[in-house]
Design an enzyme around this catalytic site. Structure first.
Site, mmCIF file in Angstrom:
data_model
loop_
_atom_site.group_PDB
_atom_site.id
_atom_site.type_symbol
_atom_site.label_atom_id
_atom_site.label_comp_id
_atom_site.label_asym_id
_atom_site.label_seq_id
_atom_site.Cartn_x
_atom_site.Cartn_y
_atom_site.Cartn_z
ATOM 1 N N TYR A 162 14.030 -42.886 -22.775
ATOM 2 C CA TYR A 162 14.723 -42.634 -24.037
ATOM 3 C C TYR A 162 15.961 -43.511 -24.116
ATOM 4 O O TYR A 162 16.762 -43.561 -23.178
ATOM 5 C CB TYR A 162 15.135 -41.170 -24.165
ATOM 6 C CG TYR A 162 15.780 -40.887 -25.509
ATOM 7 C CD1 TYR A 162 15.002 -40.690 -26.640
ATOM 8 C CD2 TYR A 162 17.166 -40.879 -25.646
ATOM 9 C CE1 TYR A 162 15.583 -40.472 -27.881
ATOM 10 C CE2 TYR A 162 17.757 -40.671 -26.890
ATOM 11 C CZ TYR A 162 16.962 -40.465 -28.000
ATOM 12 O OH TYR A 162 17.535 -40.271 -29.235
ATOM 13 N N GLN A 195 13.903 -34.054 -30.588
ATOM 14 C CA GLN A 195 12.471 -34.022 -30.879
ATOM 15 C C GLN A 195 11.698 -35.085 -30.108
ATOM 16 O O GLN A 195 10.527 -34.887 -29.764
ATOM 17 C CB GLN A 195 12.222 -34.168 -32.390
ATOM 18 C CG GLN A 195 12.826 -35.398 -33.023
ATOM 19 C CD GLN A 195 14.220 -35.167 -33.568
ATOM 20 O OE1 GLN A 195 15.007 -34.441 -32.967
ATOM 21 N NE2 GLN A 195 14.534 -35.782 -34.696
ATOM 22 N N ASN A 226 22.840 -38.104 -26.622
ATOM 23 C CA ASN A 226 23.942 -37.229 -27.000
ATOM 24 C C ASN A 226 23.730 -35.827 -26.436
ATOM 25 O O ASN A 226 22.800 -35.574 -25.671
ATOM 26 C CB ASN A 226 24.110 -37.203 -28.522
ATOM 27 C CG ASN A 226 22.869 -36.675 -29.237
ATOM 28 O OD1 ASN A 226 22.041 -35.971 -28.647
ATOM 29 N ND2 ASN A 226 22.736 -37.003 -30.501
ATOM 30 N N GLN A 238 36.182 -47.826 -19.785
ATOM 31 C CA GLN A 238 35.533 -46.521 -19.710
ATOM 32 C C GLN A 238 35.932 -45.662 -20.902
ATOM 33 O O GLN A 238 35.105 -44.939 -21.472
ATOM 34 C CB GLN A 238 35.932 -45.826 -18.406
ATOM 35 C CG GLN A 238 34.882 -44.904 -17.852
ATOM 36 C CD GLN A 238 33.620 -45.660 -17.467
ATOM 37 O OE1 GLN A 238 33.663 -46.837 -17.117
ATOM 38 N NE2 GLN A 238 32.486 -45.000 -17.540
ATOM 39 N N HIS A 271 34.055 -45.697 -24.390
ATOM 40 C CA HIS A 271 32.725 -45.110 -24.499
ATOM 41 C C HIS A 271 32.711 -43.923 -25.459
ATOM 42 O O HIS A 271 31.821 -43.788 -26.294
ATOM 43 C CB HIS A 271 32.249 -44.618 -23.123
ATOM 44 C CG HIS A 271 31.468 -45.606 -22.350
ATOM 45 N ND1 HIS A 271 30.209 -46.015 -22.715
ATOM 46 C CD2 HIS A 271 31.753 -46.265 -21.204
ATOM 47 C CE1 HIS A 271 29.754 -46.879 -21.834
ATOM 48 N NE2 HIS A 271 30.678 -47.054 -20.900
ATOM 49 N N GLU A 330 31.692 -40.546 -11.373
ATOM 50 C CA GLU A 330 30.533 -41.396 -11.649
ATOM 51 C C GLU A 330 30.757 -42.792 -11.050
ATOM 52 O O GLU A 330 29.888 -43.346 -10.386
ATOM 53 C CB GLU A 330 30.349 -41.480 -13.163
ATOM 54 C CG GLU A 330 29.187 -42.328 -13.636
ATOM 55 C CD GLU A 330 29.122 -42.408 -15.140
ATOM 56 O OE1 GLU A 330 28.086 -42.875 -15.643
ATOM 57 O OE2 GLU A 330 30.105 -42.017 -15.825
ATOM 58 N N HIS A 331 31.920 -43.351 -11.313
ATOM 59 C CA HIS A 331 32.291 -44.674 -10.793
ATOM 60 C C HIS A 331 33.583 -44.553 -9.995
ATOM 61 O O HIS A 331 34.565 -44.004 -10.492
ATOM 62 C CB HIS A 331 32.519 -45.675 -11.926
ATOM 63 C CG HIS A 331 31.443 -45.698 -12.967
ATOM 64 N ND1 HIS A 331 31.548 -45.021 -14.171
ATOM 65 C CD2 HIS A 331 30.231 -46.307 -12.975
ATOM 66 C CE1 HIS A 331 30.451 -45.227 -14.882
ATOM 67 N NE2 HIS A 331 29.633 -45.995 -14.179
ATOM 68 N N ASP A 362 27.636 -51.867 -14.929
ATOM 69 C CA ASP A 362 27.062 -51.466 -16.209
ATOM 70 C C ASP A 362 25.968 -52.422 -16.670
ATOM 71 O O ASP A 362 24.969 -51.993 -17.253
ATOM 72 C CB ASP A 362 28.151 -51.442 -17.291
ATOM 73 C CG ASP A 362 28.956 -50.158 -17.265
ATOM 74 O OD1 ASP A 362 28.530 -49.191 -16.601
ATOM 75 O OD2 ASP A 362 30.020 -50.121 -17.919
ATOM 76 N N GLU A 410 3.947 -11.542 9.982
ATOM 77 C CA GLU A 410 4.333 -11.403 8.585
ATOM 78 C C GLU A 410 3.406 -10.480 7.797
ATOM 79 O O GLU A 410 3.596 -10.270 6.599
ATOM 80 C CB GLU A 410 4.378 -12.788 7.920
ATOM 81 C CG GLU A 410 5.486 -13.679 8.483
ATOM 82 C CD GLU A 410 5.547 -15.045 7.802
ATOM 83 O OE1 GLU A 410 4.603 -15.364 7.043
ATOM 84 O OE2 GLU A 410 6.525 -15.772 8.016
ATOM 85 N N HIS A 469 -4.221 -15.057 6.632
ATOM 86 C CA HIS A 469 -3.648 -16.313 7.138
ATOM 87 C C HIS A 469 -3.989 -16.469 8.622
ATOM 88 O O HIS A 469 -4.452 -17.526 9.069
ATOM 89 C CB HIS A 469 -2.120 -16.306 6.980
ATOM 90 C CG HIS A 469 -1.634 -16.653 5.611
ATOM 91 N ND1 HIS A 469 -1.937 -15.914 4.501
ATOM 92 C CD2 HIS A 469 -0.842 -17.676 5.171
ATOM 93 C CE1 HIS A 469 -1.371 -16.451 3.440
ATOM 94 N NE2 HIS A 469 -0.686 -17.536 3.819
#
Length: 387
Positions: free
Chosen positions: A59, A133, A156, A201, A204, A276-277, A313, A374, A379
């Site tokens: 995506y 969707q 998003n 950064q 963004h 993250e960085h 990046d 058990e 088994h």
């Protein structure tokens, strides 16, 4: 693709270069996942196989700016795995063809830049569909969009929540939050460079987080001044200003501490933030090496003045889809691993007389004992019946 190649050759070449680096790095990662079989005890052979998932769903959003680089980052590990098929969903846009002087909205199409990048990355099928969707379509399948095994790519908050919802039906890469940059810098760093990285950064998103830890109030002030100076001429000043004002932070470590204590404090803050960085903007030497050994929670570590986060990046081979919101404490970023599944095998042998070999017989006895303990008698019997 041909249109971009002719009209924007520099951009086309940049996408090709970015994909080449990312794909090469992902192929190197793939080499780490090897198949093997080993004899644990006599006649008891266990093994491992690493198998690519069949179909990867990618995506890529196309809101304010179509994220061509994110397609590169998603496609390269999927292709290196290699998946049999990669499909892409990206938001539909009104077709530029005019009908009676008006845009023909009945013919949606994907962004031309994303389509060119999809061609370069070898994407098999592209669907002009965006939002939650699109995630649902790939997770469950439709009449036209096939069901996938794994979904990867940014989006998003609605896309993120959709990925969270379908997890279990399919695999997902990450549940991503606001992007983050965390810089540890000393006086050897260039304040203008540090400020530029923080603003890179910040632009963004208004929720993006840029944090600096340093060891000098004077250096902290220089960076702050540079941020203000560079903000004035930044086209994305509205977003960056909001991010810096609301989420930006400069932390000065107590200079009264010993150098060792200062480094430990800086590392402690970084490890608890798990950014993250993480950038170490310092000269090569014992101080930087110490911080490398002390820090362990990050998506990617950028070492030294020239290892700018922006290279990660776009054009360093590394994947820029990374954990946020402290997730780096327990996971890494998107890699070829996401498109692979590790399965295990068991093979047992008997000797020439038809008896179980020693190791197999031992395992059968252990299984019988544990099964009875058990209360799982079937088994136990399934192990005993073979002896």
């Amino acid at each position: 693709a041909e249109k971009m190649k002719a009209e924007k050759p520099e951009l086309y070449a940049a996408i090709e270069h970015s994909y080449k680096l990312a794909y090469t790095f992902a192929k190197k990662q793939r080499e780490c996942f090897t198949d093997f079989e080993t004899e644990l005890e006599e006649g008891l052979f266990t093994g491992q196989k690493t198998i690519p998932v069949k179909r990867a769903g990618l995506y890529v959003p196309a809101g304010r700016f179509p994220l061509l680089s994110s397609l590169v980052m998603c496609a390269s590990p999927a292709k290196a795995a290699p998946c049999q098929e990669t499909i892409l969903c990206t938001p539909a846009m009104p077709h530029p063809t005019e009908v009676d002087g008006k845009t023909d909205a009945s013919k949606p199409y994907a962004d031309e830049g994303i389509m060119a990048a999809a061609y370069i990355c070898g994407i098999d099928r592209v669907f002009a569909l965006g939002g939650a969707q699109a995630i649902a379509a790939m997770a469950y399948g439709t009449e036209s969009i096939p069901k996938v095994d794994v979904i990867a790519g940014p989006g998003n908050k609605f896309v993120t929540e959709a990925k969270r919802t379908v997890f279990g039906e399919v695999g997902i890469d990450l549940v991503a939050g606001p992007t983050e940059a965390f810089i540890i810098a000393d006086e050897s760093a260039n304040p203008a460079w540090v400020a530029a990285d923080m603003l890179a950064q910040a632009e963004h998103d208004v929720d993006a987080q840029s944090v600096l830890v340093t060891f000098s109030r004077e250096f902290a002030q220089k960076v702050s001044d540079q941020i203000e100076k560079q903000l004035v001429v930044l086209p994305t000043v509205k977003t960056a200003r909001s991010s810096i004002d609301n989420n930006g932070l400069i932390i000065v470590v107590d200079g009264a501490d010993s150098l060792d204590a200062q480094l430990k404090k800086a590392a402690w803050v970084a490890n608890n933030k798990a950014p993250e960085h993480l950038e170490l903007a310092m000269d090569a030497g014992a101080k930087r090496d110490k911080l490398i050994s002390l820090t362990h929670n990050y998506g990617t570590l950028f070492i030294g003045h020239d290892a700018a986060e922006v290279l990660g990046d776009y054009a360093a081979g590394l994947n820029h889809i990374l954990p946020t919101s402290c997730a780096a404490k327990f996971t890494g970023g998107l890699s070829v691993r996401m498109f692979l599944k590790t399965v295990t095998t068991l093979r047992c042998e008997r000797d020439e007389k038809g008896s179980l070999k020693k190791g197999v017989a031992h395992s059968a006895q252990t299984a019988s004992t544990l099964g009875h303990t058990e209360g799982l008698i079937a088994h136990a019997r399934a192990a005993e019946i073979r002896q």
